[in-house]
Design an enzyme around this catalytic site. Structure first.
Site, mmCIF file in Angstrom:
data_model
loop_
_atom_site.group_PDB
_atom_site.id
_atom_site.type_symbol
_atom_site.label_atom_id
_atom_site.label_comp_id
_atom_site.label_asym_id
_atom_site.label_seq_id
_atom_site.Cartn_x
_atom_site.Cartn_y
_atom_site.Cartn_z
ATOM 1 N N GLU A 183 -0.427 7.563 -12.691
ATOM 2 C CA GLU A 183 1.062 7.720 -11.880
ATOM 3 C C GLU A 183 2.197 7.170 -12.854
ATOM 4 O O GLU A 183 2.873 6.428 -12.492
ATOM 5 C CB GLU A 183 1.053 7.002 -10.857
ATOM 6 C CG GLU A 183 -0.266 7.321 -9.744
ATOM 7 C CD GLU A 183 -0.241 6.397 -8.608
ATOM 8 O OE1 GLU A 183 0.582 5.613 -8.221
ATOM 9 O OE2 GLU A 183 -1.429 6.282 -7.917
ATOM 10 N N GLU A 290 -8.658 11.041 -5.617
ATOM 11 C CA GLU A 290 -8.628 9.728 -4.740
ATOM 12 C C GLU A 290 -8.455 10.576 -3.372
ATOM 13 O O GLU A 290 -7.531 9.991 -2.670
ATOM 14 C CB GLU A 290 -7.506 9.001 -5.150
ATOM 15 C CG GLU A 290 -7.315 8.631 -6.634
ATOM 16 C CD GLU A 290 -6.458 7.569 -6.930
ATOM 17 O OE1 GLU A 290 -5.678 7.150 -5.851
ATOM 18 O OE2 GLU A 290 -6.148 7.159 -7.988
HETATM 19 O O1 G3I Z 1 -7.832 -9.486 -3.118
HETATM 20 C C1 G3I Z 1 -6.745 -9.952 -2.647
HETATM 21 C C2 G3I Z 1 -7.055 -11.312 -1.597
HETATM 22 O O2 G3I Z 1 -7.701 -12.195 -2.250
HETATM 23 C C3 G3I Z 1 -5.742 -11.437 -1.090
HETATM 24 O O3 G3I Z 1 -5.928 -12.732 -0.024
HETATM 25 C C4 G3I Z 1 -5.111 -10.573 -0.295
HETATM 26 C C5 G3I Z 1 -3.597 -10.790 0.489
HETATM 27 O O4 G3I Z 1 -2.789 -9.775 0.355
HETATM 28 O O5 G3I Z 1 -4.608 -9.338 -1.186
HETATM 29 C C6 G3I Z 1 -5.846 -8.992 -1.921
HETATM 30 O O6 G3I Z 1 -5.762 -8.005 -2.821
HETATM 31 C C7 G3I Z 1 -5.267 -6.751 -2.409
HETATM 32 C C8 G3I Z 1 -6.135 -5.621 -3.017
HETATM 33 O O7 G3I Z 1 -5.911 -4.251 -2.620
HETATM 34 C C9 G3I Z 1 -7.635 -5.925 -2.417
HETATM 35 O O8 G3I Z 1 -7.792 -5.722 -1.205
HETATM 36 C C10 G3I Z 1 -3.952 -6.427 -2.796
HETATM 37 O O9 G3I Z 1 -3.100 -7.128 -2.148
HETATM 38 C C11 G3I Z 1 -3.369 -4.784 -2.465
HETATM 39 O O10 G3I Z 1 -2.162 -4.693 -3.082
HETATM 40 C C12 G3I Z 1 -4.449 -4.052 -3.169
HETATM 41 O O11 G3I Z 1 -3.866 -2.681 -2.774
HETATM 42 C C13 G3I Z 1 -4.748 -1.645 -3.474
HETATM 43 C C14 G3I Z 1 -3.580 -0.731 -4.131
HETATM 44 O O12 G3I Z 1 -4.208 0.214 -5.052
HETATM 45 C C15 G3I Z 1 -2.602 -1.896 -5.169
HETATM 46 O O13 G3I Z 1 -3.607 -2.223 -6.033
HETATM 47 C C16 G3I Z 1 -5.719 -0.684 -2.460
HETATM 48 O O14 G3I Z 1 -6.570 -1.269 -2.098
HETATM 49 C C17 G3I Z 1 -6.143 0.223 -3.425
HETATM 50 O O15 G3I Z 1 -6.564 1.400 -2.595
HETATM 51 C C18 G3I Z 1 -4.946 0.941 -3.855
HETATM 52 O O16 G3I Z 1 -5.386 2.151 -4.726
HETATM 53 C C19 G3I Z 1 -4.372 3.119 -5.428
HETATM 54 C C20 G3I Z 1 -5.090 3.544 -6.753
HETATM 55 O O17 G3I Z 1 -5.616 2.528 -7.577
HETATM 56 C C21 G3I Z 1 -3.998 4.417 -7.555
HETATM 57 N N1 G3I Z 1 -3.620 5.575 -6.749
HETATM 58 C C22 G3I Z 1 -3.098 5.227 -5.568
HETATM 59 C C23 G3I Z 1 -3.963 4.312 -4.544
HETATM 60 C C24 G3I Z 1 -3.480 4.015 -3.285
HETATM 61 O O18 G3I Z 1 -2.193 3.057 -3.521
#
Ligand code: G3I
Length: 372
Positions: A183, A290
Site C-alpha cells: 500500500e 486479501e
Molecule cells: O492486539 C491488540 C490488543 O492487545 C488490544 O487490546 C486491542 C485494542 O485496540 O488492539 C489489538 O491490536 C489490534 C490488531 O488488529 C489485532 O486485533 C489493532 O488495534 C488493530 O488496529 C489491528 O487491525 C488490523 C489492521 O490490519 C491494522 O494492522 C486488522 O486486524 C487487519 O485485518 C488489517 O489488515 C490489513 C492488512 O495488514 C493490509 N491490507 C489491509 C488490511 C485491512 O486493513
C-alpha cells in the site's frame, strides 16, 4: 347448504391469496434499491454431494493454486474449531498481524516472535505454505516507540534494514514469500506519505526489496496493494512503478491484488483478469492477496445478499483461474467471527466464506464448485 358452499369458496380464495402473497415475498428482488440492485445470479451454492466433496486446498492443488487465508493469532491459539478448518481447507497461511513491525519489534532491536513462531509452526505442521506479511506497510502507523524517536536518515535506514534482515533471516526457507512493500501508493497513484518516505526518500522501496533478497535469495518478493485490480490512475501508476523497479533489476517477483470488496461490486471477471494479465506480462507472479466481500452495500434479504456475495467470490476466482501466473487465491480470514471489516466500517457485516458459527456459506460452495 348454499351458505356452506359460499363459505368454502371464500376460504379457498383466502388461502390462494395468502399463498400468492407468500410466493411473491419469498422471491422479492428490489426494483428500486437505495444502494445497488442484487441481480439474479445463478451461483452454484448447494452443498456438494458427499461423494464429490473435497476441500478448497485439495481442489486448489489440482489447479496448482494455493488457497490462502489471513490467520488471526488469538483464534489460532484459543479456538480449536478455527484450527481444524484452517488446516483442512487452506494450503497457505498469511499472518494477519503477527509479523507486523508493531507486533514484532516492541522497541529498537527488541523483538517478540511468539505469535509469528506459533503461526509458522502450525502452518508447517499442516503442510501449509507461509506468506510473510508485511515488511514495509506505508498505510499504517509505525510502532509508538518509533513515532517518538528522532532518528537521522542513516539511523532510519539502519532500523529498517535490521528489521527486514532479522525477519527474513529468521524465517528463511520456512516463509517462502513476502509482502515486502504494501500500500505504498495513494489512491491518486502518487507515493503515499509515510515515515519511511519522509525519512529515507523514495529509495526505501527498492532498498526494502534488495535487503529482503539479500536475507533470503530464494524467497518470492511481492508488492501488495488495493485498488489496482481494475483500470485507473492507481493501477497505471503501480504498473509504471513496477516496470521501473524491474528495469533497475530490483528483485520483485510478484504482485498481490488485495481486493477488499467493501463497496458495491460489479467488476466482471474479464476486466479483473485483463488487469492481472497486464501485470503478469511484466514477468510477475500474481496473487489475490486479501479478498473479502462486504454484503452491506446490497439490498434484499440476507439470503439474497450472500447469494450475490457468492457471485463476487466466484468472479474473482474465475479471473485468477484464467491466468497461469495467478498462483495464490487468498482471503482475508475465513470466518465472519474474526473479520476485521465490522471494526473498520463500524457496522454489522458478513464478508467471509464461513459464518460466525463456522458454517460454510454460498460463497464457499461457489469456490468449491468452480475448483471442481
Ligand atoms: O492486539 C491488540 C490488543 O492487545 C488490544 O487490546 C486491542 C485494542 O485496540 O488492539 C489489538 O491490536 C489490534 C490488531 O488488529 C489485532 O486485533 C489493532 O488495534 C488493530 O488496529 C489491528 O487491525 C488490523 C489492521 O490490519 C491494522 O494492522 C486488522 O486486524 C487487519 O485485518 C488489517 O489488515 C490489513 C492488512 O495488514 C493490509 N491490507 C489491509 C488490511 C485491512 O486493513
Amino acid at each position: 347448504m348454499r351458505k356452506l358452499f359460499s363459505v368454502a369458496c371464500l376460504s379457498l380464495l383466502f388461502v390462494l391469496i395468502c399463498a400468492a402473497l407468500w410466493y411473491r415475498a419469498s422471491t422479492f428482488v428490489p426494483s428500486s434499491p437505495t444502494h445497488a440492485p442484487i441481480h439474479r445470479i445463478q451461483v452454484q451454492t448447494q452443498a456438494p454431494t458427499p461423494s464429490s466433496y473435497s476441500s478448497l486446498r485439495t481442489l486448489g492443488n489440482i489447479h496448482h493454486l494455493l488457497i490462502g487465508t489471513a490467520v488471526n493469532a488469538d483464534a489460532l491459539q484459543h479456538d480449536s474449531q478455527y484450527r481444524q478448518i484452517l488446516a483442512d481447507e487452506f494450503s497457505e497461511a498469511v499472518p494477519e498481524n503477527s509479523m507486523k513491525m508493531d507486533t514484532v519489534e516492541t522497541g529498537p532491536s527488541h523483538y517478540n516472535f511468539t505469535q509469528a513462531d506459533a503461526l509458522v509452526a502450525f502452518a508447517l505442521a499442516h503442510h501449509m505454505t507461509v506468506h510473510g506479511h508485511v515488511l514495509v506497510w506505508a498505510n499504517t502507523t509505525i510502532p509508538s516507540w518509533l513515532q517518538h524517536a528522532h532518528f537521522t536518515r542513516q539511523e532510519a535506514m539502519s532500523l529498517l534494514h535490521d528489521y527486514i534482515t532479522t525477519m527474513v533471516t529468521r524465517y528463511r526457507h520456512r516463509v517462502t514469500s513476502w509482502d515486502v512493500a504494501s500500500e505504498i501508493l495513494s489512491p491518486s497513484g502518487s507515493l503515499r506519505p509515510c515515515y519511511w518516505l519522509q525519512m529515507i526518500g523514495p529509495s526505501y522501496i527498492a532498498l526494502a526489496f534488495q535487503w529482503a533478497h539479500e536475507a533470503d535469495p530464494s524467497a518470492q518478493l511481492y508488492y501488495n496493494d488495493y485498488g489496482i485490480d481494475t483500470p485507473g490512475q492507481k493501477s497505471h501508476q503501480a504498473y509504471v512503478l513496477l516496470s521501473t523497479l524491474l528495469a533497475q533489476h530490483i528483485p520483485i517477483t510478484g504482485i498481490g491484488f488485495e481486493m477488499h470488496e467493501l463497496g458495491y461490486v460489479l467488476i466482471p471477471e474479464q476486466v479483473i483478469s485483463r488487469t492481472l494479465q497486464q501485470f503478469a506480462s511484466l514477468g510477475l507472479s500474481v496473487s489475490i492477496s486479501e479478498l473479502d466481500v462486504s454484503v452491506y452495500p446490497y439490498r434484499g434479504t440476507l439470503q439474497q445478499k450472500v447469494q450475490y456475495q457468492a457471485h463476487v467470490y466466484g468472479e474473482v476466482l474465475r479471473a485468477c483461474l484464467s491466468l497461469p501466473q495467478c498462483t495464490s487465491f487468498t482471503m482475508w480470514g475465513f470466518t465472519d467471527r474474526y473479520s476485521w471489516v465490522p471494526q473498520f466500517t463500524h457496522h454489522l457485516d458478513f464478508p467471509l466464506i464461513f459464518d460466525e458459527n463456522y458454517q460454510p456459506k454460498p460463497a464457499y460452495y461457489a469456490l468449491i464448485h468452480l475448483l471442481s
